[in-house]
Design an enzyme around this catalytic site. Structure first.
Site, PDB file in Angstrom:
ATOM      1  N   GLU A   6      11.174   5.634   2.998  1.00 41.40           N
ATOM      2  CA  GLU A   6       9.692   4.953   2.938  1.00 41.40           C
ATOM      3  C   GLU A   6      10.145   3.648   2.642  1.00 41.40           C
ATOM      4  O   GLU A   6      10.634   3.296   1.363  1.00 41.40           O
ATOM      5  CB  GLU A   6       8.705   5.653   2.365  1.00 41.40           C
ATOM      6  CG  GLU A   6       8.166   6.923   2.746  1.00 41.40           C
ATOM      7  CD  GLU A   6       7.132   7.683   2.252  1.00 41.40           C
ATOM      8  OE1 GLU A   6       6.714   6.996   1.053  1.00 41.40           O
ATOM      9  OE2 GLU A   6       6.708   8.722   2.385  1.00 41.40           O
ATOM     10  N   ASP A  62      -1.992   2.292  -5.347  1.00 41.83           N
ATOM     11  CA  ASP A  62      -0.823   2.602  -5.646  1.00 41.83           C
ATOM     12  C   ASP A  62      -1.189   2.121  -7.347  1.00 41.83           C
ATOM     13  O   ASP A  62      -1.928   1.315  -7.767  1.00 41.83           O
ATOM     14  CB  ASP A  62       0.054   1.515  -5.505  1.00 41.83           C
ATOM     15  CG  ASP A  62       0.725   1.715  -3.884  1.00 41.83           C
ATOM     16  OD1 ASP A  62       1.120   3.012  -3.932  1.00 41.83           O
ATOM     17  OD2 ASP A  62       0.475   0.729  -3.114  1.00 41.83           O
TER      18      ASP A  62
END
Length: 270
Positions: free
Chosen positions: A57, A68
């Protein structure tokens, strides 16, 4: 609907087929493009497959990464300060593809940069660079058709996310657009903050298997080879992100860490 694949655009399916033949789960590693600097990031990306990453990724830096945790937020800030752009991220992937044509790479990020770039243009440019799909963490299933059409046209998978809070009524809407593999977010909250219970992960994966034939990758909160091994006993793939980004930030050996994770994943079903 999920896109149909052709022999020229099936790196993800080929990788999971190979993993099934080997009788093991895969290791998916996340890194932020351009972090800690463009040259170092390129070297890390290029070294991940040899270190043991089965799927990569590649984070697309964004100024407001709401899903995040602090580790990846700061990584995005470092990359942006280094001048990393979406165009630069795709160029980074193109350079990787000059050396590796087999390892699946999924772009991961937020919808705003894609919208600014232009959805049709993004799909074309990502495919040309060698991407196999994308995870857009702030794109709800109701908005997925904005991407699935262009993605299908260019042979890209839209990797969808599901979580402990995704109930039976919601799951079909997620699966309707999912391609490549299904990403199960094993905890509620942001990345890199805590770890899920092994039994709960196994139960969740089994529930998902009853609803989809897609491989299931499990991520969020996996920080050690031991945790990776525990998750690999249930999932088709294990995703490690924040722990790797931490090591990059500290100047530790990220590829050595990936090798240790890979060994843990490979040993899980022996």
């Amino acid at each position: 609907m999920p896109r149909e694949t052709t022999p020229e655009s099936c790196r993800i399916q080929a990788r999971f087929a190979a993993l099934r033949e080997q009788g093991r789960a895969g290791l998916v590693t996340y890194m932020m493009a351009g972090d800690p600097d463009p040259a170092s990031a390129q070297a890390i990306l290029d070294g991940l497959p040899t270190a043991g990453a089965d799927i990569i990724e590649l984070g697309m830096p964004f100024s407001d990464p709401m899903a995040d945790g602090p580790t990846i937020q700061v990584a995005a800030q470092r990359a942006l300060k280094q001048g990393q752009t979406l165009k630069g991220t795709l160029e980074m992937l193109s350079r990787f593809r000059e050396k590796d044509t087999e390892t699946p790479v999924v772009l991961m990020g937020y919808y705003n940069p894609i919208h600014s770039h232009g959805v049709e243009r993004f799909a074309a440019d990502a495919a040309a660079a060698g991407a196999d799909g994308a995870i857009i963490v702030d794109l709800p299933p109701e908005e997925a058709p904005e991407l699935t059409g262009p993605f299908n046209a260019h042979g890209l998978h839209l990797i969808m996310l599901t979580a402990p809070t995704t109930d039976a009524a919601r799951l079909p809407a997620v699966l309707a657009h999912a391609g490549g593999f299904l990403y199960y977010v094993s905890i509620t909250g942001i990345t890199g903050t805590r770890s899920a219970d092994e039994a709960q992960v196994a139960e969740a994966v089994e529930r998902l298997r009853r609803q989809t034939d897609l491989p299931i990758a499990v991520g969020f909160g996996i920080r050690t080879p031991e945790q990776a091994a525990a998750t690999a006993r249930a999932a088709d793939a294990v995703v490690v992100g924040s722990a790797l980004v931490d090591r990059i930030a500290k100047g530790d050996d990220p590829l050595g860490f990936v090798a240790a994770l890979a060994e843990g994943v490979r040993a899980a079903r022996r």
